[in-house]
Structure formats: C-alpha cells, structure tokens
Design a protein around this motif. Structure first.
Motif, PDB file in Angstrom:
ATOM      1  N   ILE A 164       0.867  -1.183   0.000  1.00  0.00           N
ATOM      2  CA  ILE A 164       0.000   0.000   0.000  1.00  0.00           C
ATOM      3  C   ILE A 164       0.903   1.232   0.000  1.00  0.00           C
ATOM      4  O   ILE A 164       1.805   1.348   0.832  1.00  0.00           O
ATOM      5  N   THR A 165       0.641   2.139  -0.932  1.00  0.00           N
ATOM      6  CA  THR A 165       1.447   3.360  -1.049  1.00  0.00           C
ATOM      7  C   THR A 165       0.581   4.563  -0.702  1.00  0.00           C
ATOM      8  O   THR A 165      -0.522   4.728  -1.241  1.00  0.00           O
ATOM      9  N   VAL A 166       1.081   5.375   0.207  1.00  0.00           N
ATOM     10  CA  VAL A 166       0.409   6.619   0.597  1.00  0.00           C
ATOM     11  C   VAL A 166       1.284   7.783   0.127  1.00  0.00           C
ATOM     12  O   VAL A 166       2.463   7.871   0.501  1.00  0.00           O
ATOM     13  N   ARG A 167       0.720   8.652  -0.701  1.00  0.00           N
ATOM     14  CA  ARG A 167       1.476   9.786  -1.256  1.00  0.00           C
ATOM     15  C   ARG A 167       0.911  11.092  -0.741  1.00  0.00           C
ATOM     16  O   ARG A 167      -0.260  11.387  -0.923  1.00  0.00           O
ATOM     17  N   GLY A 168       1.800  11.856  -0.087  1.00  0.00           N
ATOM     18  CA  GLY A 168       1.436  13.195   0.365  1.00  0.00           C
ATOM     19  C   GLY A 168       2.332  14.211  -0.318  1.00  0.00           C
ATOM     20  O   GLY A 168       2.535  14.150  -1.533  1.00  0.00           O
ATOM     21  N   PHE A 169       2.909  15.114   0.500  1.00  0.00           N
ATOM     22  CA  PHE A 169       3.819  16.114  -0.065  1.00  0.00           C
ATOM     23  C   PHE A 169       4.928  16.374   0.947  1.00  0.00           C
ATOM     24  O   PHE A 169       4.659  16.745   2.100  1.00  0.00           O
ATOM     25  N   ALA A 170       6.164  16.128   0.503  1.00  0.00           N
ATOM     26  CA  ALA A 170       7.309  16.376   1.378  1.00  0.00           C
ATOM     27  C   ALA A 170       7.577  17.875   1.453  1.00  0.00           C
ATOM     28  O   ALA A 170       7.712  18.538   0.424  1.00  0.00           O
TER      29      ALA A 170
END
Length: 360
Positions: A164-170
């Motif tokens: 499972i991949t969770v993408r936000g913003f660094a």
C-alpha cells in the motif's frame, strides 16, 4: 524396514510395502531443513515421528494394506520446493534463484541427491497418493496456553499480501503549519490503526499484519511525502480475506481523502486456503480420545508441505504444543512427552487411514 531412495527433487523417501498390490501409498513426513538460527523441532518432529511409526509397525508385525512412504521434503523453508515438485508447480526459473550459501537452488537440489533437470518426472496426479498426513509443532501458543495435547488441523490458512502506497507532499518540517501538511506518515498511522480495528471487528480467527514500513524521504526535518507499507491477511476462508480487504480499501480511501493524501493498493502474493480432509480429521480426533488426550480443532496459521497435496490426495495434519508459541528461534521447544503423544496419535491415525482410504 524402509527402502530408501532420493527422488529428482532431492526428497528422501523410505517405502514400506503394503499387503495389497496396486494400492497407492499413504505418505507421512515433514522436513528437516530449518531457517537460519532456527530451532530443533519445526519439521523434524514430524519426520522422526513418521520413522518411529514405521519402526513400531515393523516391531509389532503389523502390515498395512497400503504401502507407507515416509518422506523428508527438501527445501521447505525456502519455498516448499520438494513437495511442490509433486504438485508440478515448481517453475524452471526458480532453479536459478540463489539459496543459502554459494549455490543456486537447482545446484543445492543436485548436491543432496536430486536431478533438477528431470523435475517434471516428480509430478503426481490424483490417485497416485492415497492420503497424506503430517505431524508438526504448532508454532503458536494456543495448545500450550490451554494445556491441550493435540491440535486437529482444520486447514492451512489462505494468505493475501498487498503493498500500500500513501502519497502526500514532502515539505519543510519547521516552516509548514500543522493544518497545511500533507503528511503521508500521519495518514499511514491512522490507516494502520483502522486496519487493526477492521480485522478485530468480527468474530473469527482471521489475522492481519502490517509488517513493513518504508518512509520517504526519511529525514527528521522533512514532512514524510510517501510511505510504502505491507498488509497481509490470513484466514481459512479466502472469501473472508477478500471481504475484509474490501472494507480496508474503502476505509483507507476515506482516511486519505480526509488528510489530503492519495492511497493505492498493489496485491503481490496469494496462497489459497487448503482444507484438510474431514474423514482424517475425525481419525485424529478419535485417536487422541482413545489415548486419553484432549484435542482442539484449529487452523494452521503457518504454511506447510501438506499444502502441496491439495489437489493430489486427502490431507491431514496433527499439531503438538510449542512452548510459549516460540518457533523459528533457538528456544523453540516441545517436550518429549508431547512428542510421544503426537507420534502415538500419528500411529493410530495412519492405521485408521489404511482402512478409510480404501473407500475414497
């Protein structure tokens, strides 16, 4: 009284002739390979008990109608290669994969007496084996904690695994206000909690595990922009596994939306559930009762060579306790008395299978 041979997968087989010509063999055994720094009981108890059954039959002048084959499966811990060769599911590319030490899998197979280039010869068809029975340590703590001598294995659980991949913003950890963050790790923490809530939210023996977590970029002063984590669900019912995942997928999507991140799912592994034969279950239960031993119906949460028999022959499994549920570790322990109990149940079960399987 066993006539030994190696098959082309490096399985060591000892055969005892039966009284009736033409009957397929009853097969019993397990494995003697172990994980690095493993214990002394996983697999080995089943092999030595099957040998002791053969010895006891000989010493008491008891001949079965079926032949009896005691098998030591090769490379159980590395992927059940030996038993899967009987199912015809070993792919040629696997033989080039690295194994422990300096040998590829195929080289290791040849080293212990196999002929990997002839592996197709090992494939068994329904009817080639009358039945398969395996005694094994539980590798869990249920029998030990409840003080029960024998586990009657209902089946080997099915397994599905996802990444499972969770993408936000660094972004900068010091200059980004808390209400403006797209923190992939914070969202993941909520997701892991929600997974546990769903898995434990209904009765049953299903288990769910998040065992891997990779955080990117992984710096103390950067808000995590992406997280990859694993999810594994196990149960005797693959329908339940799928249903639980559907709930998880929906709930994690809602968490992602609320926290302004994206979530995606990638299934990468599936091992179907393997039910054991009801008739053999009954024999195990009756054998334990005849010996004055308590028994408990239970699933196997770990995989075993018996899974490879799924489409070949009726399958049975017997569990004996593991102290404190410890396995794959040096402190793995099952007492002599517990092993003798299991071996006696195995003996009575095999004698019962000799009659039962003539009617299958």
């Amino acid at each position: 009284g066993l006539m030994p041979r190696f098959d082309v997968a490096g399985n060591l087989i000892g055969r005892r002739a039966g009284r009736i010509d033409g009957l397929a063999p009853i097969v019993a055994g397990s494995h003697i390979d172990t994980v690095p720094n493993g214990g002394h009981y996983d697999g080995i108890v089943g092999v030595m008990s099957a040998i002791e059954v053969a010895r006891t039959l000989k010493q008491n002048g008891i001949d079965l109608d079926h032949p009896l084959e005691v098998v030591v499966w090769s490379n159980e811990e590395g992927g059940k290669t030996g038993s899967r060769s009987w199912a015809g599911t070993v792919q040629e590319r696997e033989l080039d994969l690295p194994s422990l030490g300096d040998k590829a899998l195929g080289e290791g197979m040849a080293y212990i007496g196999g002929e990997p280039e002839k592996l197709a010869r090992n494939t068994r068809r329904p009817g080639d084996v009358a039945g398969y029975i395996e005694l094994h340590v539980e590798q869990g703590a249920i029998l030990d904690r409840q003080g029960i001598a024998i586990g009657v294995v209902e089946g080997i659980v099915g397994i599905k695994r996802w990444y499972i991949t969770v993408r936000g913003f660094a972004n900068h950890a010091g200059t980004t206000p808390m209400d403006q963050r797209q923190d992939a790790l914070y969202a993941t923490a909520l997701m892991v909690t929600e997974i546990r809530r769903i898995i434990t939210g209904e009765p049953g023996r299903q288990v769910g595990t998040v065992g891997r977590l990779d955080v990117s970029p992984g710096a103390p002063n950067v808000i995590p922009g992406e997280v990859l984590f694993s999810l594994e669900i196990r149960d005797l019912s693959m329908e339940k596994v799928t249903r639980l995942f559907t709930q998880i997928e929906r709930s994690l999507g809602e968490i992602a939306l609320t926290n302004d991140v994206e979530v995606s799912f990638d299934q990468y592994y599936e091992s179907p559930e393997t039910p054991t034969d009801v008739g053999i279950q009954n024999l195990v239960r009756e054998s334990a009762a005849a010996l004055g031993l308590g028994s408990l119906d239970m699933p196997s949460g770990a995989g075993h060579d018996g899974q490879s028999m799924k489409d070949i022959a009726p399958l049975g499994m017997i569990f004996v306790p593991s102290k404190d549920g410890v396995s794959h570790a040096p402190t793995e322990f099952t007492s002599e008395e517990q092993i003798v109990n299991g071996a006696n149940v195995l003996l009575r079960t095999i004698i019962g299978m000799d009659q039962l399987l003539k009617y299958y």
